[in-house]
Design a protein around this motif. Structure first.
Motif, PDB file in Angstrom:
ATOM      1  N   ARG A 185      12.765  -6.365   3.394  1.00 12.35           N
ATOM      2  CA  ARG A 185      13.190  -5.038   2.962  1.00 12.35           C
ATOM      3  C   ARG A 185      11.950  -4.170   2.774  1.00 12.35           C
ATOM      4  O   ARG A 185      10.851  -4.688   2.544  1.00 12.35           O
ATOM      5  CB  ARG A 185      13.927  -5.118   1.597  1.00 12.35           C
ATOM      6  CG  ARG A 185      15.311  -5.717   1.605  1.00 12.35           C
ATOM      7  CD  ARG A 185      16.360  -4.935   2.368  1.00 12.35           C
ATOM      8  NE  ARG A 185      16.399  -3.504   2.119  1.00 12.35           N
ATOM      9  CZ  ARG A 185      17.201  -2.894   1.234  1.00 12.35           C
ATOM     10  NH1 ARG A 185      18.048  -3.592   0.495  1.00 12.35           N
ATOM     11  NH2 ARG A 185      17.183  -1.574   1.080  1.00 12.35           N
ATOM     12  N   LEU A 186      12.132  -2.864   2.862  1.00 14.58           N
ATOM     13  CA  LEU A 186      11.076  -1.941   2.447  1.00 14.58           C
ATOM     14  C   LEU A 186      11.303  -1.655   0.972  1.00 14.58           C
ATOM     15  O   LEU A 186      12.384  -1.186   0.582  1.00 14.58           O
ATOM     16  CB  LEU A 186      11.120  -0.659   3.276  1.00 14.58           C
ATOM     17  CG  LEU A 186      10.766  -0.866   4.755  1.00 14.58           C
ATOM     18  CD1 LEU A 186      10.880   0.440   5.529  1.00 14.58           C
ATOM     19  CD2 LEU A 186       9.361  -1.457   4.914  1.00 14.58           C
ATOM     20  N   SER A 187      10.294  -1.957   0.159  1.00 10.35           N
ATOM     21  CA  SER A 187      10.524  -1.909  -1.286  1.00 10.35           C
ATOM     22  C   SER A 187      10.793  -0.492  -1.778  1.00 10.35           C
ATOM     23  O   SER A 187      11.393  -0.311  -2.827  1.00 10.35           O
ATOM     24  CB  SER A 187       9.347  -2.538  -2.037  1.00 10.35           C
ATOM     25  OG  SER A 187       8.149  -1.882  -1.737  1.00 10.35           O
ATOM     26  N   CYS A 188      10.381   0.523  -1.011  1.00 15.79           N
ATOM     27  CA  CYS A 188      10.653   1.897  -1.463  1.00 15.79           C
ATOM     28  C   CYS A 188      12.129   2.242  -1.322  1.00 15.79           C
ATOM     29  O   CYS A 188      12.580   3.261  -1.852  1.00 15.79           O
ATOM     30  CB  CYS A 188       9.796   2.911  -0.721  1.00 15.79           C
ATOM     31  SG  CYS A 188      10.136   3.066   1.039  1.00 15.79           S
ATOM     32  N   GLN A 189      12.873   1.417  -0.599  1.00 12.38           N
ATOM     33  CA  GLN A 189      14.284   1.711  -0.366  1.00 12.38           C
ATOM     34  C   GLN A 189      15.204   0.893  -1.285  1.00 12.38           C
ATOM     35  O   GLN A 189      16.415   0.904  -1.132  1.00 12.38           O
ATOM     36  CB  GLN A 189      14.642   1.467   1.108  1.00 12.38           C
ATOM     37  CG  GLN A 189      13.814   2.320   2.063  1.00 12.38           C
ATOM     38  CD  GLN A 189      13.940   3.809   1.801  1.00 12.38           C
ATOM     39  OE1 GLN A 189      15.047   4.350   1.797  1.00 12.38           O
ATOM     40  NE2 GLN A 189      12.813   4.477   1.540  1.00 12.38           N
ATOM     41  N   SER A 215       0.811  -1.215   0.000  1.00 12.62           N
ATOM     42  CA  SER A 215       0.000   0.000   0.000  1.00 12.62           C
ATOM     43  C   SER A 215       0.847   1.268   0.000  1.00 12.62           C
ATOM     44  O   SER A 215       0.389   2.293  -0.475  1.00 12.62           O
ATOM     45  CB  SER A 215      -1.034   0.005   1.122  1.00 12.62           C
ATOM     46  OG  SER A 215      -0.448  -0.216   2.365  1.00 12.62           O
ATOM     47  N   ALA A 216       2.047   1.216   0.561  1.00 17.20           N
ATOM     48  CA  ALA A 216       2.989   2.346   0.437  1.00 17.20           C
ATOM     49  C   ALA A 216       2.385   3.680   0.866  1.00 17.20           C
ATOM     50  O   ALA A 216       2.456   4.663   0.135  1.00 17.20           O
ATOM     51  CB  ALA A 216       3.525   2.420  -1.001  1.00 17.20           C
ATOM     52  N   ASP A 217       1.816   3.705   2.041  1.00 15.70           N
ATOM     53  CA  ASP A 217       1.066   4.879   2.497  1.00 15.70           C
ATOM     54  C   ASP A 217       1.891   6.168   2.525  1.00 15.70           C
ATOM     55  O   ASP A 217       1.345   7.248   2.338  1.00 15.70           O
ATOM     56  CB  ASP A 217       0.506   4.653   3.912  1.00 15.70           C
ATOM     57  CG  ASP A 217      -0.512   3.520   3.965  1.00 15.70           C
ATOM     58  OD1 ASP A 217      -0.860   2.991   2.891  1.00 15.70           O
ATOM     59  OD2 ASP A 217      -0.955   3.178   5.072  1.00 15.70           O
ATOM     60  N   CYS A 218       3.183   6.079   2.815  1.00 16.35           N
ATOM     61  CA  CYS A 218       3.954   7.329   2.964  1.00 16.35           C
ATOM     62  C   CYS A 218       4.561   7.768   1.636  1.00 16.35           C
ATOM     63  O   CYS A 218       5.262   8.773   1.580  1.00 16.35           O
ATOM     64  CB  CYS A 218       5.037   7.185   4.033  1.00 16.35           C
ATOM     65  SG  CYS A 218       6.465   6.219   3.518  1.00 16.35           S
ATOM     66  N   GLY A 219       4.309   7.014   0.584  1.00 20.13           N
ATOM     67  CA  GLY A 219       4.780   7.421  -0.730  1.00 20.13           C
ATOM     68  C   GLY A 219       6.278   7.280  -0.924  1.00 20.13           C
ATOM     69  O   GLY A 219       6.863   7.947  -1.764  1.00 20.13           O
ATOM     70  N   GLY A 220       6.900   6.452  -0.098  1.00 23.62           N
ATOM     71  CA  GLY A 220       8.323   6.178  -0.313  1.00 23.62           C
ATOM     72  C   GLY A 220       9.261   6.899   0.627  1.00 23.62           C
ATOM     73  O   GLY A 220      10.464   6.950   0.378  1.00 23.62           O
ATOM     74  N   ALA A 221       8.728   7.433   1.721  1.00 23.99           N
ATOM     75  CA  ALA A 221       9.560   8.203   2.655  1.00 23.99           C
ATOM     76  C   ALA A 221      10.176   7.335   3.759  1.00 23.99           C
ATOM     77  O   ALA A 221      10.727   7.871   4.715  1.00 23.99           O
ATOM     78  CB  ALA A 221       8.738   9.323   3.283  1.00 23.99           C
ATOM     79  N   CYS A 222      10.083   6.049   3.630  1.00 23.56           N
ATOM     80  CA  CYS A 222      10.619   5.132   4.640  1.00 23.56           C
ATOM     81  C   CYS A 222       9.972   5.413   6.000  1.00 23.56           C
ATOM     82  O   CYS A 222      10.638   5.457   7.036  1.00 23.56           O
ATOM     83  CB  CYS A 222      12.140   5.272   4.739  1.00 23.56           C
ATOM     84  SG  CYS A 222      12.921   3.924   5.645  1.00 23.56           S
ATOM     85  N   ALA A 223       8.666   5.656   5.998  1.00 21.52           N
ATOM     86  CA  ALA A 223       8.012   6.130   7.216  1.00 21.52           C
ATOM     87  C   ALA A 223       6.706   5.421   7.544  1.00 21.52           C
ATOM     88  O   ALA A 223       5.995   5.827   8.450  1.00 21.52           O
ATOM     89  CB  ALA A 223       7.749   7.628   7.105  1.00 21.52           C
ATOM     90  N   CYS A 224       6.357   4.352   6.783  1.00 18.92           N
ATOM     91  CA  CYS A 224       5.083   3.695   7.091  1.00 18.92           C
ATOM     92  C   CYS A 224       5.222   2.182   7.178  1.00 18.92           C
ATOM     93  O   CYS A 224       4.381   1.526   7.785  1.00 18.92           O
ATOM     94  CB  CYS A 224       4.024   4.035   6.040  1.00 18.92           C
ATOM     95  SG  CYS A 224       4.348   3.342   4.403  1.00 18.92           S
ATOM     96  N   ALA A 225       6.248   1.627   6.570  1.00 20.77           N
ATOM     97  CA  ALA A 225       6.459   0.181   6.558  1.00 20.77           C
ATOM     98  C   ALA A 225       5.271  -0.589   5.971  1.00 20.77           C
ATOM     99  O   ALA A 225       5.031  -1.724   6.338  1.00 20.77           O
ATOM    100  CB  ALA A 225       6.795  -0.332   7.959  1.00 20.77           C
ATOM    101  N   THR A 226       4.534   0.023   5.065  1.00 23.09           N
ATOM    102  CA  THR A 226       3.468  -0.715   4.395  1.00 23.09           C
ATOM    103  C   THR A 226       3.883  -1.124   2.975  1.00 23.09           C
ATOM    104  O   THR A 226       3.052  -1.343   2.114  1.00 23.09           O
ATOM    105  CB  THR A 226       2.143   0.088   4.325  1.00 23.09           C
ATOM    106  OG1 THR A 226       2.356   1.258   3.527  1.00 23.09           O
ATOM    107  CG2 THR A 226       1.661   0.485   5.701  1.00 23.09           C
ATOM    108  N   CYS A 227       5.182  -1.209   2.753  1.00 26.08           N
ATOM    109  CA  CYS A 227       5.681  -1.630   1.439  1.00 26.08           C
ATOM    110  C   CYS A 227       6.678  -2.780   1.608  1.00 26.08           C
ATOM    111  O   CYS A 227       7.534  -2.987   0.754  1.00 26.08           O
ATOM    112  CB  CYS A 227       6.337  -0.457   0.711  1.00 26.08           C
ATOM    113  SG  CYS A 227       7.845   0.105   1.502  1.00 26.08           S
ATOM    114  N   GLN A 228       6.528  -3.513   2.719  1.00 26.78           N
ATOM    115  CA  GLN A 228       7.512  -4.567   3.007  1.00 26.78           C
ATOM    116  C   GLN A 228       7.436  -5.719   2.004  1.00 26.78           C
ATOM    117  O   GLN A 228       6.352  -6.100   1.576  1.00 26.78           O
ATOM    118  CB  GLN A 228       7.265  -5.128   4.424  1.00 26.78           C
ATOM    119  CG  GLN A 228       8.361  -6.079   4.843  1.00 26.78           C
ATOM    120  CD  GLN A 228       8.094  -6.788   6.178  1.00 26.78           C
ATOM    121  OE1 GLN A 228       8.883  -7.591   6.590  1.00 26.78           O
ATOM    122  NE2 GLN A 228       6.993  -6.509   6.826  1.00 26.78           N
TER     123      GLN A 228
HETATM  124  S1  FES Z   1       6.335   3.398   1.176  1.00 30.27           S
HETATM  125 FE1  FES Z   1       6.286   3.887   3.280  1.00 30.27          FE
HETATM  126  S2  FES Z   1       8.006   2.846   3.992  1.00 30.27           S
HETATM  127 FE2  FES Z   1       8.038   2.373   1.919  1.00 30.27          FE
END
Ligand code: FES
Ligand code: HEM
Lengths: 417, 106
Positions: free
Chosen positions: B83-87, B37-50
């Motif tokens: 891993r967090l996929s946004c990272q 779901s990537a709620d924070c849009g890639g800011a490494c701040a929600c952990a919903t992109c694991q």
């Molecule tokens: S999108 Fe929020 S931590 Fe990766």
């Protein structure tokens, strides 16, 4: 609302005298156009004088994310002033009675407590809660009066949230009113409706401590069970904490899980009455339920602000926030930032980016109970739609007077039978 | 293009062709992959992109930074190969990678 604003002249007040933190502005709704003004004219705003001394307001979505994701510069710790503008919440009203919940701790202590109780929101745990929540929701909705006026807050919102809390702590459901009382006492400070005075407050919290000490003593020597008390009593990192530390963790779980979901349940009725077309869309396509739940949480923003304290100087949008300054992240404003959520005062079930809403915070303190809250709200929607054509709100709701909790005390409704 | 296979919790898989240089999270979200779901849009701040990265690929994704480890530590589903996929930035070296999404994000 526009006439209210014109009469009060708040929109014309010089910026340096504007104080958006006044509790009554949240009850009347006047704070929303003021936030819009700040986003437009002075998004990172310094208020030199308020009931809680000087503070910064951060009002744009992007800037709130910057503060929330930088815990090394922006501290949550109660030792620095805590997580709400009102310092009284962090300063012990009586010596030795410091409430240091993990929501108001920095690393590494925050992580120790959070990890101890985190399993309560695991996928396994939620799966096992689903049936229970559904059974209770059905029961509560089936027992509602028909063709009669009643307060949705009392009969539905409070009932459902306290029942769930009783389960998470594994206490008898008959004691749920105690949890509610302790939650209210913890969250209601001087200057807010319902404040009972410092001494009475301490007396109530002591009563809460004794209640939970007994549970601890029963569970610490028993085999581990899957409830919040047992988890804290058995985790090697928390089992030797002091009684006050223990009480603190209990209180954050009670308050965190109580007001927020309760007020979203009440907001749901307000929302469907103000935006009946959106309600109809969900009735016709139940796949929209999760999006509607998210959208109402955005629109309501049950926790309007979280406060941080700067540990060093920091530049934000050209302003210099100095070491020691108080900073309010106004989620309520960021959730209406026109650059991210156009027409944010409206409920719109088709908002493509609703998951970017700030209501649960971001970063290491991001709400631990988010998935439990969403589960409860989704089930409430499913069961409501199964039973009722509509839930009619008969007059404007009565809101709480607080810059810490966006809530309702009264939502009078009638359901046709 | 970089080919990535996403496998969800039920075992169903979806193959995505992505541009090198974008994040694994972007590749997933832009292609409608379930379970991110990537709620924070890639800011490494929600952990919903694991995601869980298949062992043979894990080292190639690089080591998670301190912030990422902190966020992963507050999920219920963290494993050794999380891993967090946004990272993760996609490069030619990751062509063919297989990742799995957890049953529930956070
Ligand atoms: S999108 Fe929020 S931590 Fe990766
Ligand atoms: C709609 C419902 C809810 C909303 C809007 C909400 C909102 C929030 C917010 C804004 C924070 C602070 C985030 C930050 O500082 O960055 C938070 C933290 C927290 N919430 Fe919630 N919450 C909700 C429901 C719940 C429920 C149901 C529970 C418990 C069962 C819960 C438990 C917690 C806990 C324990 C924390 C502290 C997390 C930490 O400091 O690591 N919340 N919540």
């Amino acid at each position: 609302m526009d006439t209210v604003m014109q009469n009060s002249g708040l929109l014309d007040i010089p910026l340096d005298r504007l104080d958006v933190s006044q509790h009554h502005l949240f009850r009347t709704g006047e704070v929303l156009p003021l936030f819009a003004r700040l986003r437009r004219e002075d998004p990172v705003h310094y208020c030199a004088q308020s009931q809680n001394g000087p503070y910064w307001s951060v009002t744009k979505h992007e800037d709130i994310m910057k503060v929330d994701t930088n815990p090394k510069v922006f501290s949550s710790s109660w030792e620095n002033g805590g997580i709400v503008l009102d310092d009284a919440q962090a300063i012990p009203p009586v010596k030795d009675f410091v409430i240091s919940a993990f929501i108001a701790l920095d690393e590494p202590r925050h992580g120790v407590y959070r990890r101890a109780v985190q399993p309560i929101v695991s996928a396994d745990s939620l799966r096992s809660l689903e049936d229970l929540v559904r059974t209770r929701t059905k029961k509560v909705l089936d027992s509602l009066p028909r063709d009669q006026v009643f307060n949705w807050v009392d009969l539905v919102s409070i009932e459902l949230t306290t029942l769930l809390l009783a389960t998470l702590f594994d206490v008898p459901v008959e004691d749920r009113h105690l949890l509610r009382e302790w939650s209210d006492v913890t969250a209601t400070l001087e200057g807010m409706d319902g404040f009972i005075g410092h001494e009475n407050r301490i007396a109530k919290l002591t009563e809460c401590l004794h209640y939970f000490m007994k549970l601890w003593n029963d569970r610490v020597n028993a085999p581990p069970k899957f409830d919040l008390v047992s988890m804290l009593a058995h985790d090697p990192n928390t089992r030797n904490m002091t009684p006050i530390d223990y009480l603190s963790q209990i209180l954050v779980l009670i308050v965190g899980g109580n007001d927020t979901t309760r007020n979203t349940m009440s907001a749901t009725i307000n929302a469907i009455n103000l935006f009946p077309d959106e309600y109809r869309k969900v009735r016709e396509d139940r796949k929209l339920i999760p999006a509607m739940v998210d959208e109402i949480i955005r629109w309501q923003t049950p926790i309007p602000h979280m406060r941080r304290t700067a540990l060093e100087d920091f530049q934000l949008r050209g302003k210099l926030i100095r070491k020691g300054d108080k900073v309010a992240m106004w989620y309520y404003s960021g959730n209406r930032d026109e650059e991210v959520f156009p027409d944010g005062d409206s409920v719109n079930v088709n908002r493509p980016n609703v998951s970017r809403q700030l209501s649960f915070g971001f970063g290491i303190h991001r709400c631990m109970g988010m998935n439990i809250a969403k589960l409860q709200l989704r089930i409430l929607w499913e069961e409501m739609l199964d039973r009722f054509e509509f839930i009619e709100m008969l007059k404007p709701p009565v809101r709480t007077m607080s810059n810490q909790i966006n809530g309702y005390t009264e939502v009078m409704v009638r359901i046709r039978g | 293009m970089v080919k990535i296979t996403f496998v969800d919790n039920s075992g169903a898989s979806q193959i995505v062709d992505a541009q090198p240089g974008v994040s694994l999270m972007r590749a997933a979200v832009d292609n409608g992959v379930n379970g991110i779901s990537a709620d924070c849009g890639g800011a490494c701040a929600c952990a919903t992109c694991q995601v869980y990265v298949a062992d043979e690929w894990f080292a190639k994704t690089g080591a998670p930074a301190e912030d990422e480890q902190a966020m992963l530590g507050f999920t219920n589903s963290v494993r050794g190969n999380s891993r967090l996929s946004c990272q993760i930035t996609l490069t030619a070296a990751l062509d063919g990678m297989v990742v799995t999404t957890p049953e529930q994000q956070t």
